[in-house]
Design an enzyme around this catalytic site. Structure first.
Site: not given
Ligand SMILES: [Zn+2]
Length: 187
Positions: A45, A50, A92-93, A134-135, A138
């Site tokens: 995701g 991000q 998380c990226l 989660h997304e 963000h």
């Molecule tokens: Zn993340």
């Protein structure tokens, strides 16, 4: 185009993203870039902030874990209902190399616009339900590390600072003003 993914605690990751007024070609290009950036980083995701874009757009692909699901782009996602509870070790990226247990709802129903601007509703469970929560976090400037204990969060913050300083070393530094010289001039 693959974009660089910002590393927490980058200030942009704490800002609120803005709703998309019209799903046009610029949004479709953003979605394409987000999928490419997510796949390049081996993620499931990605949210637009991000990659430094403060717009309410997320992309998800949990097919490796949920073969029945499909890659999904959600514009202006809005969670309508949350049911049940589950705990999952999330990564998380923007927080590379870290994973911690986070409590989430087990089933999510969300409304969004697809790539054509058509309003859709989805009910998801499993990894997709977790990824949607989660997304969408963000987009509100909330990270998974905001859901864990402050002690664990501060340890992760220290490790991220190390990663960032090792990244900064690759770039030639600007010459700093010599504080000692300034002080002697002031005397
Ligand atoms: Zn993340």
């Amino acid at each position: 185009m693959v974009h660089e993914i910002l590393v927490w605690p980058h200030p942009v990751l704490k800002q609120k993203a803005q709703p998309v007024a019209v799903v046009d070609d610029s949004i479709r290009t953003l979605i394409k870039d987000m999928f490419e950036s997510m796949y390049a980083a081996d993620g499931v995701g990605l949210a637009a902030p991000q990659i430094g874009v403060l717009k309410n757009v997320i992309v998800l692909d949990t097919t490796p874990r949920q073969p029945e699901s499909k890659p999904l782009a959600m514009v202006n996602p809005e969670i309508l209902s949350l049911e049940g509870k589950c705990s999952y070790k999330e990564g998380c990226l923007s927080v590379p190399g870290e994973a911690e247990d986070v409590e989430r709802a087990a089933v999510v129903t969300a409304r969004y616009l697809d790539e054509e601007g058509v309003e859709r509703t989805i009910t998801a469970d499993g990894l997709l339900a977790i990824a949607i929560q989660h997304e969408t976090d963000h987009l509100k400037g909330v990270m998974f590390v905001d859901h864990i204990s402050s002690m664990k969060r501060e340890l992760i913050r220290k490790r991220m600072k190390k990663i960032q300083s090792s990244m900064a070393e690759e770039v030639p530094e600007k010459p700093e003003k010599k504080k000692g010289a300034a002080r002697s001039e002031a005397r």
